[in-house]
Scaffold this active site. Structure first.
Site: not given
Ligand code: E4P
Length: 220
Positions: A89
């Site tokens: 990622k």
């Molecule tokens: C995406 O891959 C992130 O890990 C995640 O969805 C972020 O979510 P949040 O805005 O609730 O922290």
């Protein structure tokens, strides 16, 4: 639509497995920091444990913490060596885009994260990211419509037959999941509590209570 769980917690991943809805896992540095892991070795072992809970085509996104191109590709390669199920990622930055291009040329799977605009999503697709993660809830938080962003990205990707999969992220409530399924994106990544909230309907509870009361009254 695929259901990924947005967690680094093994218990939650097991819960998703036992509910029968698990298609993959996404993590991020904030989620990893909740797991009381105190060394790089422990973090790597933790990713291994997550991978061992996954099956078939399921994968886990593991995020780099480096911010410059050279370190991102080094870290991305290292993450990818942990297990074939790891998707690297990478944040949507100039260095991140270059790193995705490099890693995708090396056939290492990538997920372009922290995407908040259609322009960013176009770039992610252009460099061959396997996934793009637009953050629906965080777009809503700043008074724009995160689901509109998803619709626009879907249209643009359709126009050009981009193969990058849209992974709706930052899911905050059940409507986010339902609307994403209407738009027809590949997957959402959601906390377990939002997945559980899909179960709820007051008429189900009332209906079940009545069925059981009627049955007991007749049988007693
Ligand atoms: C995406 O891959 C992130 O890990 C995640 O969805 C972020 O979510 P949040 O805005 O609730 O922290």
């Amino acid at each position: 639509m695929k259901f990924f769980v947005d967690t680094a917690n093994l218990k939650e991943i097991n819960e998703a497995r036992s509910l029968g809805i698990l298609d993959g896992v996404t993590t991020n540095p904030s989620l990893i920091s909740k797991e009381s892991l105190s060394s790089q070795k422990e973090i790597q072992d933790h990713y291994m444990s997550i991978c061992s809970l996954l099956r078939n085509e399921e994968d886990v996104s593991a995020e780099v913490i480096s911010t410059n191109y050279r370190d991102m590709i080094k870290e991305g390669e290292k993450l990818s060596f942990i297990h074939p199920r790891i998707v690297v990622k990478i944040p949507m930055t100039q260095d991140g885009i270059k790193a995705i291009k490099y890693l995708s040329n090396k056939k290492i799977k990538t997920n372009c994260t922290l995407v908040f605009s259609t322009g960013q999503a176009i770039l992610a697709a252009k460099v061959g990211s396997n996934y793009v993660s637009p953050f629906i809830g965080r777009v809503d938080d700043v008074s724009y419509d995160g689901l509109d962003l998803i619709r626009e990205i879907k249209n643009i990707y359709n126009n050009y037959h981009f193969r990058t999969k849209i992974l709706g992220a930052s899911i905050r409530h059940s409507l986010h999941i339902i609307e994403c399924s209407k738009i027809g994106i590949y997957a959402v990544t959601s906390p377990m509590k939002v997945i559980y909230s899909l179960l709820n309907h007051p008429l189900t509870n009332i209906g079940l209570e009545k069925f059981l009361t009627d049955y007991k009254n007749k049988m007693n």
